[in-house]
Design a protein around this motif. Structure first.
Motif, PDB file in Angstrom:
ATOM      1  N   UNK A 139     -12.137  -2.632   6.606  1.00 38.77           N
ATOM      2  CA  UNK A 139     -11.365  -3.648   7.411  1.00 38.77           C
ATOM      3  C   UNK A 139     -12.289  -4.046   8.642  1.00 38.77           C
ATOM      4  N   UNK A 140     -13.148  -2.988   8.908  1.00 36.95           N
ATOM      5  CA  UNK A 140     -13.943  -3.341  10.091  1.00 36.95           C
ATOM      6  C   UNK A 140     -15.121  -4.602   9.630  1.00 36.95           C
ATOM      7  N   UNK A 141     -15.472  -4.509   8.344  1.00 40.29           N
ATOM      8  CA  UNK A 141     -16.246  -5.291   7.871  1.00 40.29           C
ATOM      9  C   UNK A 141     -15.754  -6.644   7.684  1.00 40.29           C
ATOM     10  N   UNK A 142     -14.557  -6.647   7.290  1.00 42.59           N
ATOM     11  CA  UNK A 142     -13.844  -8.029   7.127  1.00 42.59           C
ATOM     12  C   UNK A 142     -13.762  -8.610   8.602  1.00 42.59           C
ATOM     13  N   UNK A 143     -13.213  -7.748   9.586  1.00 49.51           N
ATOM     14  CA  UNK A 143     -13.213  -8.372  10.852  1.00 49.51           C
ATOM     15  C   UNK A 143     -14.678  -8.686  11.621  1.00 49.51           C
ATOM     16  N   UNK A 187     -15.040 -15.149   6.763  1.00 51.57           N
ATOM     17  CA  UNK A 187     -15.896 -15.773   7.715  1.00 51.57           C
ATOM     18  C   UNK A 187     -15.781 -17.337   7.925  1.00 51.57           C
ATOM     19  N   UNK A 188     -15.404 -17.888   6.920  1.00 56.86           N
ATOM     20  CA  UNK A 188     -15.256 -19.258   6.729  1.00 56.86           C
ATOM     21  C   UNK A 188     -13.654 -19.590   7.628  1.00 56.86           C
ATOM     22  N   UNK A 189     -13.007 -19.161   7.099  1.00 54.35           N
ATOM     23  CA  UNK A 189     -11.482 -19.143   7.575  1.00 54.35           C
ATOM     24  C   UNK A 189     -11.416 -18.878   9.037  1.00 54.35           C
ATOM     25  N   UNK A 190     -12.061 -17.924   9.431  1.00 58.48           N
ATOM     26  CA  UNK A 190     -11.967 -17.476  11.063  1.00 58.48           C
ATOM     27  C   UNK A 190     -12.905 -18.640  11.739  1.00 58.48           C
ATOM     28  N   UNK A 191     -13.781 -19.031  11.009  1.00 59.19           N
ATOM     29  CA  UNK A 191     -14.830 -20.253  11.519  1.00 59.19           C
ATOM     30  C   UNK A 191     -13.925 -21.487  11.946  1.00 59.19           C
ATOM     31  N   UNK A 192     -13.043 -21.657  11.275  1.00 60.99           N
ATOM     32  CA  UNK A 192     -11.991 -22.946  11.456  1.00 60.99           C
ATOM     33  C   UNK A 192     -11.194 -22.549  12.636  1.00 60.99           C
ATOM     34  N   UNK A 193     -10.633 -21.056  12.750  1.00 55.03           N
ATOM     35  CA  UNK A 193      -9.755 -20.587  13.822  1.00 55.03           C
ATOM     36  C   UNK A 193     -10.701 -20.904  15.235  1.00 55.03           C
ATOM     37  N   UNK A 194     -12.062 -20.225  15.153  1.00 54.43           N
ATOM     38  CA  UNK A 194     -12.599 -20.388  16.370  1.00 54.43           C
ATOM     39  C   UNK A 194     -12.714 -22.128  16.728  1.00 54.43           C
ATOM     40  N   UNK A 195     -13.125 -22.869  15.530  1.00 52.97           N
ATOM     41  CA  UNK A 195     -13.258 -24.369  15.781  1.00 52.97           C
ATOM     42  C   UNK A 195     -12.117 -24.930  16.553  1.00 52.97           C
ATOM     43  N   UNK A 196     -10.707 -24.703  16.045  1.00 52.19           N
ATOM     44  CA  UNK A 196      -9.783 -25.036  16.786  1.00 52.19           C
ATOM     45  C   UNK A 196      -9.531 -24.495  18.028  1.00 52.19           C
ATOM     46  N   UNK A 197      -9.609 -23.324  18.467  1.00 52.93           N
ATOM     47  CA  UNK A 197      -9.462 -22.579  19.647  1.00 52.93           C
ATOM     48  C   UNK A 197     -10.188 -23.320  20.893  1.00 52.93           C
ATOM     49  N   UNK A 257     -17.732 -15.470  12.005  1.00 56.13           N
ATOM     50  CA  UNK A 257     -17.178 -16.756  11.612  1.00 56.13           C
ATOM     51  C   UNK A 257     -16.476 -17.476  13.017  1.00 56.13           C
ATOM     52  N   UNK A 258     -15.501 -16.725  13.634  1.00 57.13           N
ATOM     53  CA  UNK A 258     -15.024 -17.340  14.864  1.00 57.13           C
ATOM     54  C   UNK A 258     -16.123 -17.911  15.794  1.00 57.13           C
ATOM     55  N   UNK A 259     -17.301 -17.082  15.969  1.00 57.29           N
ATOM     56  CA  UNK A 259     -18.229 -17.400  16.954  1.00 57.29           C
ATOM     57  C   UNK A 259     -19.082 -18.511  16.378  1.00 57.29           C
ATOM     58  N   UNK A 260     -19.104 -18.730  15.009  1.00 56.23           N
ATOM     59  CA  UNK A 260     -19.696 -19.720  14.532  1.00 56.23           C
ATOM     60  C   UNK A 260     -19.162 -21.013  14.709  1.00 56.23           C
ATOM     61  N   UNK A 261     -17.748 -21.030  14.292  1.00 64.60           N
ATOM     62  CA  UNK A 261     -16.754 -22.255  14.774  1.00 64.60           C
ATOM     63  C   UNK A 261     -16.946 -22.587  16.357  1.00 64.60           C
ATOM     64  N   UNK A 262     -17.068 -21.660  17.066  1.00 62.15           N
ATOM     65  CA  UNK A 262     -16.933 -22.034  18.552  1.00 62.15           C
ATOM     66  C   UNK A 262     -18.518 -22.543  18.706  1.00 62.15           C
ATOM     67  N   UNK A 263     -19.506 -22.013  18.335  1.00 62.58           N
ATOM     68  CA  UNK A 263     -20.853 -22.486  18.728  1.00 62.58           C
ATOM     69  C   UNK A 263     -21.242 -23.820  17.939  1.00 62.58           C
ATOM     70  N   UNK A 264     -21.061 -23.585  16.701  1.00 62.76           N
ATOM     71  CA  UNK A 264     -21.576 -24.686  15.745  1.00 62.76           C
ATOM     72  C   UNK A 264     -20.579 -25.957  15.971  1.00 62.76           C
TER      73      UNK A 264
END
Length: 386
Positions: free
Chosen positions: A324-328, A207-217, A334-341
């Motif tokens: 893996x679905x749960x991980x994704x 969640x948190x790692x992909x949050x940073x990916x969403x943030x950078x995107x 997290x990606x959504x949170x990175x974008x929105x937050x």
């Protein structure tokens, strides 16, 4: 290699759109830049969250992966093509968001199940997930600069390219050997999580790692575009400074995690990663910020394959699709949170505060979960026995 190529292609198609996302949403009928870009990215990852589980459940129940990967890639190609053709029909940005959600719902099937097929392979989990990480990293590393170049030919050209890439996946993936275990009972990721609560550890870091990916995107792209005045092509090259080491170092770091365990790469890597993210937003010089992106990429490569391998270490063989679905799902949230937050924080308080918030969350998670990792004992011995 074939499976990693599928993961690579899906990520390549996705990231092609990022460097000039502001010009793309304007062409699709948006009236704003930051908000419209945020919702365009959000629509895809919201669909990822909703549809990752159905794809995983169907695949686990059927005992097959390949047909579902091919179907997801074909429908994803159709989604990208419809988006590219939309401006010739209407300038409705709301309809663009609907098509974007459809494309995301399809693409997550190809992405998540290709990763699951890599989980199905024998051998060391860290090595296999390192191959996944290389594919993800190379897809994003090449997608960012290539997308920036394609935008120079027109704002819709990356959409056509993404459609073509996924169509190629749909044509080629049926030739890959399907090693899925025989179909089993339909289980949700939540049932799997109840039986194996320790899966919450890689899910949290996902969640948190992909949050940073969403943030950078979103925020990272606009940060380099507005603060430093970079063109889409130059922005793509700058993003590649993160993605290139993130890609190339994941396989060797995955092998290292097989030998030393998951705790050091995941926890220590995440803590240092958070510090590096904060540093990128704290500097005023472009060259220093770009050097910081390289450091972020190296640290991301250290922790990513170990986090993925931990899912494989902990999940039952017949539940890998839903695991893996749960991980994704966690990663997509997290990606959504990175974008929105990140978007809201940058808009309200500035880019420096937004970088501090996202990097600080990575540091906080590493500190909070360290005792749980110690109790779990995911050291080298436990990894070897997984």
């Amino acid at each position: 290699m074939a499976l990693a190529a599928v993961v690579y292609a899906v990520l390549l198609a996705q990231v092609l759109l990022y460097p000039g996302i502001d010009t793309l949403v304007a062409t699709l009928g948006a009236g704003t830049t930051l908000d419209a870009s945020m919702w365009f990215l959000t629509a895809e990852f919201a669909a990822f969250v909703v549809f990752a589980v159905p794809w995983g459940l169907a695949s686990d129940a059927a005992g097959r992966r390949v047909p579902f990967v091919a179907a997801g890639a074909l429908l994803g190609a159709l989604g990208y093509l419809c988006l590219a053709l939309l401006p010739t029909v209407t300038e409705s940005f709301a309809l663009a968001l609907v098509l974007r959600a459809f494309q995301g719902a399809a693409t997550v099937g190809a992405f998540s199940l290709a990763m699951t097929m890599l989980m199905d392979l024998g051998g060391s989990h860290g090595r296999n997930m390192g191959a996944t990480g290389i594919a993800i990293g190379l897809g994003t590393a090449t997608g960012a600069p290539l997308g920036g170049v394609l935008y120079e030919f027109g704002p819709l050209v990356p959409l056509y390219a993404a459609s073509g890439v996924l169509l190629l996946v749909a044509v080629c993936v049926p030739f890959v050997v399907d090693r899925a275990p025989e179909g089993g009972e339909r289980q949700s990721p939540f049932a799997s999580l109840r039986r194996t609560p320790t899966l919450s550890l890689p899910y949290a870091f996902g969640f948190v790692d992909r949050m940073t990916a969403g943030f950078f995107s979103l925020v990272g792209t606009l940060y380099f575009r507005t603060v430093f005045g970079l063109s889409p092509a130059a922005t793509g090259v700058t993003l590649a400074l993160f993605f290139a080491p993130f890609a190339l170092l994941q396989y060797p770091f995955g092998v290292v995690s097989d030998r030393i365990g998951r705790t050091i790469p995941v926890v220590a890597g995440s803590a240092l990663y958070g510090v590096a993210v904060v540093g990128v937003g704290a500097v005023a010089d472009l060259r220093v910020a770009q050097a910081g992106m390289v450091v972020v990429g190296v640290l991301g490569a250290l922790m990513a394959p170990a986090t993925l391998a931990l899912v494989t270490d902990l999940a039952a063989e017949t539940e890998r699709g839903v695991a893996m679905a749960g991980f994704n799902i966690a990663g997509s949230l997290g990606f959504l949170a990175g974008i929105v937050v990140g978007g809201v924080a940058a808009d309200a308080y500035g880019y420096g505060t937004a970088f501090l918030l996202v990097g600080g969350l990575e540091l906080l998670l590493a500190a909070v979960t360290l005792p749980a990792f110690v109790r779990l004992g995911v050291g080298a011995a436990s990894v070897d026995g997984a």
